[in-house]
Design an enzyme around this catalytic site. Structure first.
Site, PDB file in Angstrom:
ATOM      1  N   THR A 157       0.824  -1.209   0.000  1.00  0.00           N
ATOM      2  CA  THR A 157       0.000   0.000   0.000  1.00  0.00           C
ATOM      3  C   THR A 157       0.863   1.265   0.000  1.00  0.00           C
ATOM      4  O   THR A 157       1.921   1.304   0.640  1.00  0.00           O
ATOM      5  CB  THR A 157      -0.929   0.026   1.240  1.00  0.00           C
ATOM      6  OG1 THR A 157      -1.468   1.326   1.369  1.00  0.00           O
ATOM      7  CG2 THR A 157      -0.193  -0.307   2.527  1.00  0.00           C
ATOM      8  N   SER A 158       0.389   2.300  -0.694  1.00  0.00           N
ATOM      9  CA  SER A 158       1.161   3.547  -0.736  1.00  0.00           C
ATOM     10  C   SER A 158       1.082   4.285   0.595  1.00  0.00           C
ATOM     11  O   SER A 158       1.925   5.121   0.898  1.00  0.00           O
ATOM     12  CB  SER A 158       0.644   4.440  -1.859  1.00  0.00           C
ATOM     13  OG  SER A 158      -0.708   4.764  -1.607  1.00  0.00           O
ATOM     14  N   GLU A 159       0.054   3.964   1.390  1.00  0.00           N
ATOM     15  CA  GLU A 159      -0.081   4.656   2.678  1.00  0.00           C
ATOM     16  C   GLU A 159       0.730   3.990   3.790  1.00  0.00           C
ATOM     17  O   GLU A 159       0.596   4.341   4.961  1.00  0.00           O
ATOM     18  CB  GLU A 159      -1.560   4.793   3.050  1.00  0.00           C
ATOM     19  CG  GLU A 159      -2.227   5.802   2.134  1.00  0.00           C
ATOM     20  CD  GLU A 159      -3.580   6.275   2.615  1.00  0.00           C
ATOM     21  OE1 GLU A 159      -3.646   7.399   3.111  1.00  0.00           O
ATOM     22  OE2 GLU A 159      -4.555   5.536   2.480  1.00  0.00           O
TER      23      GLU A 159
END
Ligand SMILES: [Zn+2]
Length: 358
Positions: A157-159
């Site tokens: 995930t980019s987060e």
């Protein structure tokens, strides 16, 4: 004079647990020699750190050289960690928590993400672009604390960057859950937080909620917005976005999201009754805070240096369901009245200038 190095050879073991570290500490060991495919549980690693015991792991050339009895390096130790029984159990827990989040409508589309710190530098996390309802254990990624992917077929995930900032800032944080629960997020889009001393469970498990400033999701700047808050808050509202919670387990981090969202929802329902809220007394509130201290949960109100500015309740607005964040919750991010004044002044100046130039 330095203590002499003393090694305990556990290279025949597949798993090193807390009891092994306790035995090693009692024997005065400075190193535990372990096979490269050996799994060391996170609590065992913590205990080693507390006792100044180092792992003489075969994957580390220096340690292997210092410890000639260490077994020969095996291939891809991180891959072994990814496939270890402990990792498999946590991957399943992440999938089950993902389904809980989806079923409670806390995640929409591919929103939300979940992670667990399985080693000092290794984190299991959910992949990008997947609904949290559809996760299977094979979808989970393994990354290092800098966000580099170590194992897993799907990109992380980019987060994740926000999760990593929390792990770096809070040693006790083992799991992080980020989601968009509608009632808590309603607060996050108003810049207000729920008042305290209304429902005991909320006081004990969450307590004072902080609100971090808005930044574009997925960026390093966004990830860093939570740093000033996470040491004293296990749950943070993310302005115009959602929430993030940390805990000792993935399940507990999801519980805090449930406790916060239910609390916000209940307050909204109470507001519709048109009657003022009734509050738990400060004295009874102190009992709850003591209980919280015993459970080892963080709360800004437990910091004696900040006790004066962090009242147990929100006396200035005694019956409001949404209050200004207390000063103790504010890092640089929460907009102060001075910030608002200067913003109003600059907008006014710009408008006057635009009118004047016509
Ligand atoms: Zn989000």
């Amino acid at each position: 004079m330095k203590n002499e190095a003393k090694s305990i050879d556990l290279s025949s073991r597949k798993l090193i647990a807390v009891r092994d570290v306790q035995d090693a500490a009692r024997a005065g060991a400075t190193h535990i020699v372990a096979a490269a495919n050996c799994v060391v549980t996170p609590s065992a690693r913590d205990l080693m750190q507390q006792n100044g015991i180092e792992l003489a792991a075969c994957k580390c050339t220096a340690a292997a050289a210092a410890q000639p009895s260490a077994a020969a390096p095996a291939q891809a130790p991180d891959r072994r960690l990814y496939n270890s029984p402990e990792a498999e159990a946590i991957k399943k827990e992440i999938c089950s928590v993902g389904r809980k989040l989806w079923m409670r409508q806390f995640v929409d589309g591919n929103g939300g993400n979940i992670s667990f710190r399985i080693g000092p530098n290794e984190v299991l996390c959910t992949p990008t672009l997947m609904s949290k309802y559809d996760l299977t254990p094979e979808d989970i990624s393994l990354v290092d604390l800098e966000g580099n992917q170590i194992a897993g077929s799907r990109p992380r995930t980019s987060e994740l960057l926000m999760h990593l900032e929390i792990y770096k800032a809070v040693p006790e944080a083992k799991a992080v859950v980020h989601c968009h629960p509608p009632h808590a997020t309603a607060y996050a889009i108003t810049g207000r937080v729920p008042p305290n001393l209304v429902i005991p469970e909320f006081e004990v498990f969450v307590g004072k909620v902080a609100i971090s400033p808005y930044e574009t999701p997925g960026t390093k700047t966004f990830a860093e917005t939570v740093i000033p808050y996470v040491k004293q808050h296990n749950t943070v509202l993310l302005s115009n976005h959602g929430i993030v919670c940390w805990a000792d387990t993935v399940t507990h981090a999801e519980w805090y999201a449930e406790v916060l969202d239910t609390y916000c929802w209940t307050l909204m329902n109470a507001a519709q009754l048109g009657a003022p809220l009734s509050f738990i007394s400060e004295q009874k509130g102190a009992d709850l805070l003591n209980l919280k201290k015993k459970l080892g949960l963080p709360d800004a109100r437990l910091d004696p240096a900040r006790m004066k500015e962090c009242q147990l309740s929100d006396l200035e607005m005694p019956s409001a369901i949404a209050v200004e964040p207390a000063p103790c919750e504010g890092g640089s991010g929460v907009t102060s009245s001075a910030d608002v004044d200067s913003l109003v002044r600059s907008v006014t100046d710009a408008v006057m200038e635009a009118i004047g130039s016509k």
